[in-house]
Design an enzyme around this catalytic site. Sequence first.
Site, mmCIF file in Angstrom:
data_model
loop_
_atom_site.group_PDB
_atom_site.id
_atom_site.type_symbol
_atom_site.label_atom_id
_atom_site.label_comp_id
_atom_site.label_asym_id
_atom_site.label_seq_id
_atom_site.Cartn_x
_atom_site.Cartn_y
_atom_site.Cartn_z
ATOM 1 N N CYS A 1 0.846 -1.185 0.000
ATOM 2 C CA CYS A 1 0.000 0.000 0.000
ATOM 3 C C CYS A 1 0.890 1.246 0.000
ATOM 4 O O CYS A 1 1.826 1.337 0.791
ATOM 5 C CB CYS A 1 -0.912 -0.016 1.215
ATOM 6 S SG CYS A 1 -1.810 1.512 1.388
ATOM 7 N N CYS B 1 -12.104 17.162 10.413
ATOM 8 C CA CYS B 1 -11.673 16.281 9.335
ATOM 9 C C CYS B 1 -12.793 16.152 8.309
ATOM 10 O O CYS B 1 -12.709 15.350 7.389
ATOM 11 C CB CYS B 1 -11.270 14.911 9.874
ATOM 12 S SG CYS B 1 -12.565 14.127 10.805
#
Length: 448
Positions: free
Chosen positions: A154, A405
Amino acid sequence: MGKKYRVGCKGLDDFGKGKIVFNNKPFSVPYMLPGEKGEIELVFRAKETAAKLVSLDKLSEARVEPECQVYETCGGCHVLHMQYATQLEWKQQKIKDLFPEEDRRGILAPVIGMEDPFHYRHKIYASFANGKKGEILAGIYEENSHRVVKTKQCRIQHPLANEIISYVAGLMKKQHIPAYNEDNGKGVLRHIYIRIGEKTGQVMVVLVTGSKEFKEKNIFVDGLRKQFPQITTIIHNINSAKTSMVLGKTETVLFGSGTIEDELCGLKFDISSRSFYQVNPVQTEKLYTTAVEFAGLTGAETVLDAYCGIGTISMVAAKQAKEVLGVELNETAIQDAKKNAKKNNCSNVRFIAADAGEYMVQLAKNPEAVKPDVVFMDPPRSGSDANFLNSVVKLAPKKIVYISCNPDTQKTDIDVLKKKGYRVEKMQAVDCFCHTRHVENIALLVRN
Ligand code: SAH
């Protein structure tokens, strides 16, 4: 194969998909960038018609090779095919489009990005599944499903986490230890959760099983410690619920102290597995520094840090304030926060485990309670609530620093505060989630 149509992409939607108009109808085309032209195919589904990119004949200058084998199935990244500088411009524009002119005047600087926007995630989890040929699949769930996408490398996770996950999957295969099967409740390991201290290099590994039984635990503990001497603590967590949450409520420490230490803004923090800690420590320092700068503390202020987690913002602010009170719902995080205050000899902070909204209602009712001059608020993605917002205006701090966020819910909450006597003076976005559609945004609200 359906019919193909040639289209041009006009912009990006909120999810990073290309916006096109076809037959006067708007569509979102995954992996198409603004300015690009090419062929799409319309796929008719029960509820909606989806557009699929078939080929491109005019490419955007911002297009880059995603260099990820599972980009299109995993769903963890949204704009890995767009160069990083353009991602930042896009995120800035999203915020500009969201807020009205009077608020966005506060934006003085572009989104703060990363010098090296890869392998930034220091909090990583993977789920396990049994493959058809006895192999173990490890990776994250495909978007909106519980199908594991096998991820070997990843690009946004810390490389050590990739290695640990592959090792554990290999060990399961070698030792014939099956992955937990959510449907029939059989099998052993369900998820793995890893946290890495950016500054300290300390590593926490949490092995999540589907039931209490974990007779294989020593195989994992011995194997992991031998293979990765960097690992400082290993925890067994039990999660038997049918849920998309990774961690369950019960856990046992198998090795080490059960916490790892990390450093932020010159302070040391102990972190438990079940306490919130930001995923991108490099950007978190920039986020906290900017937020505290916005507050313009002089040393005389009483500060309230709502949704304080393990007390990170509280302690950074405490260096420049008279006193700080941190409020947080998660009791484990509050225990960490109290320990962290001692660890840093921070004597002007106090922490309370409570629902932030309910606590604010109590504060606003009690004339003898603390009256904050500055409130930091950093709620989860869903935003704050009416209790909190109505009470904070009653307490009437001079400044509210809202860290979020999720700028969408932040905007909704800011609109409430604006109606009740606050204005936006400054805004600064910080990219803590490179290659995804997410961004952190800080707003300084000042009482009129
Ligand atoms: N400021 C911290 C944590 C931010 S994440 C940091 O930067 O690390 C949001 C935090 O809000 C989490 O710790 C979560 O446990 C907490 N939380 C969620 N709902 C809450 C509520 N109703 N009241 C108080 N805290 C809450």
